[in-house]
Scaffold this active site. Structure first.
Site, mmCIF file in Angstrom:
data_model
loop_
_atom_site.group_PDB
_atom_site.id
_atom_site.type_symbol
_atom_site.label_atom_id
_atom_site.label_comp_id
_atom_site.label_asym_id
_atom_site.label_seq_id
_atom_site.Cartn_x
_atom_site.Cartn_y
_atom_site.Cartn_z
ATOM 1 N N SER A 1 -27.457 12.890 56.617
ATOM 2 C CA SER A 1 -27.736 13.147 55.260
ATOM 3 C C SER A 1 -29.119 12.649 55.024
ATOM 4 C CB SER A 1 -26.584 12.509 54.429
ATOM 5 O OG SER A 1 -26.960 12.833 52.844
ATOM 6 N N ARG B 1 -27.117 19.316 60.079
ATOM 7 C CA ARG B 1 -25.689 19.416 59.589
ATOM 8 C C ARG B 1 -25.647 20.285 58.466
ATOM 9 N NH1 ARG B 1 -20.895 20.170 59.085
ATOM 10 N NH2 ARG B 1 -19.306 18.347 58.922
ATOM 11 N N THR C 1 -22.727 12.105 48.267
ATOM 12 C CA THR C 1 -21.788 10.797 48.799
ATOM 13 C C THR C 1 -21.207 10.106 47.639
ATOM 14 O OG1 THR C 1 -23.567 10.588 50.487
ATOM 15 C CG2 THR C 1 -22.233 8.720 49.771
ATOM 16 N N CYS D 1 -28.563 28.504 65.168
ATOM 17 C CA CYS D 1 -28.122 27.374 65.688
ATOM 18 C C CYS D 1 -29.231 26.466 66.050
ATOM 19 C CB CYS D 1 -27.508 27.606 67.173
ATOM 20 S SG CYS D 1 -26.879 26.174 67.991
ATOM 21 N N CYS E 1 -24.489 20.989 71.490
ATOM 22 C CA CYS E 1 -23.913 21.150 70.095
ATOM 23 C C CYS E 1 -23.917 19.712 69.302
ATOM 24 C CB CYS E 1 -22.439 21.424 70.269
ATOM 25 S SG CYS E 1 -21.594 21.772 68.583
ATOM 26 N N CYS F 1 -22.763 20.820 63.847
ATOM 27 C CA CYS F 1 -23.423 21.290 62.395
ATOM 28 C C CYS F 1 -22.393 22.241 61.741
ATOM 29 C CB CYS F 1 -24.795 21.459 62.548
ATOM 30 S SG CYS F 1 -25.140 23.405 63.034
ATOM 31 N N CYS G 1 -22.699 27.860 63.203
ATOM 32 C CA CYS G 1 -22.389 29.204 63.737
ATOM 33 C C CYS G 1 -20.960 29.628 63.377
ATOM 34 C CB CYS G 1 -22.043 28.907 65.336
ATOM 35 S SG CYS G 1 -21.165 27.386 65.857
#
Length: 712
Positions: A210, A459, A495, A656, A681, A684, A687
């Site tokens: 984050s 992310r 958050t 991606c 990968c 995130c 896709c």
């Protein structure tokens, strides 16, 4: 009811011993984080997804024993056979794999005359569509069930099961806050409540990414003494800056009191470190935390209520066959299962469908956030400064922006990132390369010059707002945090809302657990009070007030129309306008065909400020066991080429942020196939969200796999 701790590996039969990427040889005391040794794996094989039909390239036919030797007997005859077949691989293969002695040659050429016409026709079709013989990409059991696979006959599929009062899926801020609050309430009322938490990352916080500028409101409610406990909030915000970027300049925009972007009283944090600290607090309270355990399946009672979850099986080859080390996952049963998977959780997707949870809400909208961590020249370091921008390099119709935070971590550290709304329309847009291009802006590059890039990650994040929040409760379970989408988009903060939702969920769950007169209609408890209490809380009030800011960016003025709307309606009316704007539809449906769009030319990275994708992915620390089925599954292996490549020019190779998807030439030299480099990968979920055909389904890999972020 037995409330003994989950059995340690020494107590389990060998086939049921859970495995973990981070092993610990000592026996962990009750309530402590556990990590168990992963079995030895075979050497890595070819890249996942680079699987062609078995055989030698002749239409996918397997040669019989001795065929190779027979093919060498008469090379000239072979060439004549291939030429006589009209170039049809299948016909040539039939001849070559049964190449006869001279006495039978006439029969083969007679057969060629009969099939030549059909083969020529099929050849013309195959040249137009390279999917005539589709390479098999997906081998995962969710697409190819094991009960139909002979290789699984006789394999013991029994799973070990354990009982808990509450199971939490996901050790992010929401999941940990829920677990902590449950144990706090149990201690306050002198009750025994067994809480088990599973997390797919090898360490708590290793998959957390984050910005992050934290509003400490929920943390103060959960731990009023958080400073004395040593929570890693080291950088109070001292300066707020906002601007609009053009290609060559920066236009400063004043941040008026009361606007969502005001950060007075907030802290710049490395969220992974805060999550790790929350994990320590949870363990101290007696929460049983299991990192390296990926929740792969939702379990149900016969009455339809949620029974719990099952962790992923391990020891499966990339072709889907069981290894000698195959072991079934572990079942965890509970009265209530709390799903805190984060944005676009793969189990939450199943729950939406089963319980029709999205019936009365709009489609969720998403963004992809990319982030880097740098050390910079100390002279340029301004601890506590928060900078945000919109505008260049994106056009006004593409939602997005940047952040640049100066951390106070005993070294000149900055966190910088770029967010692109996944409702963008041009399939040629590449979020990663937009991020790299942004760093060369005259207002950004001087800060980074002479610095060193330390980390990279990405992310997806929810941007739909209150309009897109689904029903949160169902028999046996509930959704908290970013899983249903509680992010405050204009604040760029989620958050605090995620943590509060977890706390409210636990309070509602606990009241039912201790209610001796409770009569539940289902075996799994339906905690509807949680959603009712959330809608009465400050979380709902906050999200309702900003509900129209993100959808206002869909006007003809784009992002700038959203800024005007915020200045007029939010700043003056504080979200009390008597209407609610809608989103245009799901993000994947916004993508236009490639023929209707202009390709985007991106500058080459210089290796100092901007970088290539693969060197960036290396900084994420991501790693997966090579010899396992790709967890990026395709419902239909032919769709990437027949539709995504043909219509949208293969957007997955651009959206991606980790280089997982690439189109490579077929071995025949005609056409392309999709190759999935699943080991790249970073989890995130972009896709799964943006695929225009909705053909990609992200599922969990073996537990412990994925990125290894350190305070991202």
């Amino acid at each position: 009811m037995s409330r003994s701790a989950l059995p340690r590996p020494e107590r389990l039969p060998p086939k049921h011993r859970p495995r973990h990427a981070q092993s610990r040889s000592r026996r962990a005391p009750p309530g402590q984080r556990m990590g168990w040794q992963r079995a030895q794996s075979p050497p890595p094989r070819a890249a996942l997804g680079a699987v062609v039909l078995p055989g030698t390239g002749w239409g996918g036919l397997n040669p019989r024993p001795g065929a190779q030797a027979r093919r060498g007997r008469d090379r000239r005859g072979v060439r004549r056979a291939v030429a006589g077949s009209g170039g049809c691989p299948g016909a040539a293969a039939m001849l070559l794999y049964s190449w006869p002695s001279a006495g039978r040659a006439r029969q083969c050429f007679h057969a060629l005359k009969l099939i030549k016409k059909d083969c020529l026709q099929s050849l013309r079709v195959s040249r137009c569509a390279s999917t005539a013989s589709v390479p098999r990409i997906t081998t995962h059991y969710t697409i190819h069930p094991r009960d139909k696979d002979k290789r699984w006959e006789g394999v013991n599929m029994e799973r070990f099961a354990e009982e808990a009062d509450v199971v939490v899926v996901g050790a992010g801020p929401a999941g940990l806050s829920a677990a902590i609050r449950l144990k706090q309430l149990a201690a306050e009322h002198n009750k025994e409540v067994r809480v088990c938490l599973v997390e797919k990352a090898s360490q708590i916080g290793a998959h957390t990414l984050s910005g992050a500028c934290l509003e400490p409101r929920s943390l103060e409610e959960l731990f009023p003494d958080w400073k004395e406990r040593g929570a890693p909030l080291n950088t109070p915000v001292t300066e707020d800056k906002f601007g609009i970027l053009t290609e060559t300049s920066r236009i400063p925009v004043p941040i008026l009191p009361g606007l969502p972007m005001v950060n007075h009283g907030n802290y710049i944090v490395r969220l992974g470190h805060l999550v790790s600290w929350l994990g320590e607090q949870a363990e101290a309270l007696g929460v049983e935390i299991y990192p390296g355990y990926a929740a792969a399946e939702v379990l149900f009672h016969e009455d339809g209520s949620v029974k719990g979850i099952a962790t992923n099986d391990v020891g499966i080859q990339k072709d889907g066959a069981p290894k000698a080390t195959f072991e079934r996952g572990l079942e965890l049963h509970a009265k209530v299962t709390v799903f805190a998977e984060g944005c676009h959780g793969h189990l939450a997707k199943q729950l939406y469908k089963k319980y029709n949870l999205r019936e009365n809400c709009q489609p969720q909208s998403y963004g992809i956030g990319l982030k880097e961590l740098w050390t910079i020249d100390e002279k340029k370091w301004k601890p506590g400064r928060v900078e945000h921008t919109v505008g260049w390099p994106l056009d006004r119709h593409t939602y997005g922006g940047s952040f640049l935070y100066h951390l106070n971590e005993r070294e000149p550290l900055v966190a910088l990132g770029f967010v692109v709304g996944l409702d963008y329309q041009n399939p040629y847009l590449n979020p990663f390369r937009e991020f790299q291009r942004w760093k060369h802006h005259p207002s950004v590059q001087p800060t980074l010059e002479g610095g060193t890039r330390l980390a990279y990650g990405a992310r997806a994040l929810n941007e739909g707002g209150i309009q897109s929040i689904p029903k949160l409760t169902f028999p046996g379970g509930l959704l908290i945090g970013c899983s249903p989408g509680l992010l405050n988009v204009p604040k760029i903060k989620g958050t605090h809302t995620a943590m509060k939702s977890g706390m409210l969920a636990s309070e509602a769950i606990f009241s039912q657990l201790i209610n001796e007169n409770l009569q539940s209609k289902t075996i799994g408890l339906d905690v509807q009070e949680y959603e009712e209490n959330l809608k009465k809380s400050w979380v709902w009030k906050e999200l309702y007030a900003v509900r129209n800011i993100r959808p206002s960016c869909h006007s003809v003025l784009g992002v700038y129309g959203g800024m005007i709307y915020t200045g007029i309606f939010y700043w003056i009316l504080r979200g009390m306008e008597p209407w609610t704007l809608k989103h245009p539809g799901p993000d994947f449906a916004q993508l236009k065909p490639a023929k209707d769009c202009t390709p985007i030319e991106y500058p080459k990275p210089d290796g100092k400020i901007s970088f290539d994708l693969l060197s960036s992915v290396a900084l994420s620390g991501t790693n997966h066991e090579h010899d396992q089925p790709a967890h990026l599954t395709l419902k239909d292996d032919s769709v990437p080429v027949s539709r995504n490549l043909a219509v949208f020019d293969g957007p997955e190779q651009r959206f991606c942020p980790a280089g997982v998807y690439e189109y490579v030439p077929l071995e025949t030299g005609e056409g392309s196939r999709l190759q999935i480099n699943a080991q790249n990968c970073v989890h995130c979920k972009t896709c799964d969200i943006k695929d225009p055909s909705q053909n990609i389904n992200w599922v969990v890999p073996e537990g412990g796999g994925g990125p290894a972020y350190n305070g991202m």
